[in-house]
Write an enzyme that holds these catalytic residues in place. Sequence first.
Site, PDB file in Angstrom:
ATOM      1  N   GLY A   1       1.120  -0.604  -0.120  1.00 36.14           N
ATOM      2  CA  GLY A   1       0.435   0.080  -0.421  1.00 36.14           C
ATOM      3  C   GLY A   1       0.482   1.074   0.235  1.00 36.14           C
ATOM      4  O   GLY A   1       2.095   0.919   0.328  1.00 36.14           O
TER       5      GLY A   1
ATOM      6  N   LYS B   1      24.012   7.229 -45.580  1.00 34.52           N
ATOM      7  CA  LYS B   1      23.974   6.577 -43.608  1.00 34.52           C
ATOM      8  C   LYS B   1      25.457   6.501 -43.922  1.00 34.52           C
ATOM      9  O   LYS B   1      26.125   6.146 -44.572  1.00 34.52           O
ATOM     10  CB  LYS B   1      23.937   5.415 -44.362  1.00 34.52           C
ATOM     11  CG  LYS B   1      23.554   3.910 -42.888  1.00 34.52           C
ATOM     12  CD  LYS B   1      25.176   2.705 -42.790  1.00 34.52           C
ATOM     13  CE  LYS B   1      25.324   2.144 -41.981  1.00 34.52           C
ATOM     14  NZ  LYS B   1      27.282   2.108 -42.897  1.00 34.52           N
TER      15      LYS B   1
ATOM     16  N   HIS C   1      18.075  11.421 -57.180  1.00 37.29           N
ATOM     17  CA  HIS C   1      16.967   9.739 -57.099  1.00 37.29           C
ATOM     18  C   HIS C   1      18.200   8.769 -56.948  1.00 37.29           C
ATOM     19  O   HIS C   1      18.783   8.653 -57.908  1.00 37.29           O
ATOM     20  CB  HIS C   1      16.109  10.484 -58.177  1.00 37.29           C
ATOM     21  CG  HIS C   1      16.638  10.866 -59.661  1.00 37.29           C
ATOM     22  ND1 HIS C   1      16.201  11.907 -60.041  1.00 37.29           N
ATOM     23  CD2 HIS C   1      18.177  10.474 -60.461  1.00 37.29           C
ATOM     24  CE1 HIS C   1      17.135  12.264 -61.286  1.00 37.29           C
ATOM     25  NE2 HIS C   1      18.171  11.566 -61.378  1.00 37.29           N
TER      26      HIS C   1
ATOM     27  N   SER D   1      25.170   8.280 -63.876  1.00 34.43           N
ATOM     28  CA  SER D   1      24.415   7.428 -63.342  1.00 34.43           C
ATOM     29  C   SER D   1      24.811   6.004 -63.929  1.00 34.43           C
ATOM     30  O   SER D   1      25.426   6.111 -64.091  1.00 34.43           O
ATOM     31  CB  SER D   1      22.821   7.899 -64.765  1.00 34.43           C
ATOM     32  OG  SER D   1      22.489   9.361 -64.688  1.00 34.43           O
TER      33      SER D   1
END
Length: 459
Positions: free
Chosen positions: A77, A350, A362, A404
């Site tokens: 309690g 990262k 992209h 690319s």
Amino acid sequence: MSNFAIILAAGKGTRMKSDLPKVLHKVAGISMLEHVFRSVGAIQPEKTVTVVGHKAELVEEVLAGQTEFVTQSEQLGTGHAVMMTEPILEGLSGHTLVIAGDTPLITGESLKNLIDFHINHKNVATILTAETDNPFGYGRIVRNDNAEVLRIVEQKDATDFEKQIKEINTGTYVFDNERLFEALKNINTNNAQGEYYITDVIGIFRETGEKVGAYTLKDFDESLGVNDRVALATAESVMRRRINHKHMVNGVSFVNPEATYIDIDVEIAPEVQIEANVTLKGQTKIGAETVLTNGTYVVDSTIGAGAVITNSMIEESSVADGVTVGPYAHIRPNSSLGAQVHIGNFVEVKGSSIGENTKAGHLTYIGNCEVGSNVNFGAGTITVNYDGKNKYKTVIGDNVFVGSNSTIIAPVELGDNSLVGAGSTITKDVPADAIAIGRSRQINKDEYATRLPHHPKNQ
């Protein structure tokens, strides 16, 4: 006189159905216990004692070095929990706040008002109360005809008449410290729960003719004690509204504050625009005039002024002024983006530092890289940093152009002003000002297509 505080944090929280101690469940990014501890700071306690029990080591870890701890090995309690603090607090002159660690919505302002009320009215005990139309489950405040507090009666011990009382006990109290520990020696377990109730101390004070008062909260939400996941969600909702309201008052625009999730320690400058379904967590900081569009998720990161983050995730990284990220980009931990960098759709960064004005528009992966300024990554560029066992670093100088669909296999360095031809696989260092072409020469075989079965001549 001094103020002291006792935070009750020993319970398991069975109804949470969790291995985690109840008080460690989070609301708006920090544990309920931390919310309570911060609010308690408003009364400037000379000593704060936290009562721990279930998985005590986890609870102690959260507030290590900020409070003293005592252990309640057997939960008998609230009165019993306070008894555990006797070796630290008994005999000290002052006012003692007793508060549960599962009340994350209580504010420092309310606790300060409670202490002031207690002192100004020269009470031996003051109960923090609230009023509600649905008092079921709460202890009721029983007063006499002169509105003086007589006692607190728990739900299971209340008569039918007492159950109709709308003023409830929030479980937070202030006591004269010396009288508190004297009275605790006289409470017993003669109740429906077979526990030592801290509330029985109130009855003892009344019997001895000492003054007991009650301070009523202005906002019932502050009284919420979290015992299950439903109440936890309610606390989260209330806290989120408070947080968003604070930022709006400080000049931040929300398209839909009810669908925006911001942790309590997040810092946002004025003139920031936040669309719906944005989540800002941990120690995140957002600079002025930045725009965060629908679906953006930022964790423990710093974003400078004038940035635009479009439906992207940023974790444990720094983003300088004027940067654009997204849509659908992922900035993973330990990355830094310099001023005016552009990270476009489906780009992952990262553990990399990227210099100012560099662009990866992209479909690019930049991992474990040191990238200079004014670099351009063509679509489909991949930095290969892992050989199955170890990770390696790529260094790219200033003003480099990567064509690319290029693959850059670390460890490798591209010198300043160099150029990588489209479709190349780079395995060696590229000197400054050089052009690197790492692909097979094209061969055209005349009329060879006519031999294939699908050619029109063979139909």
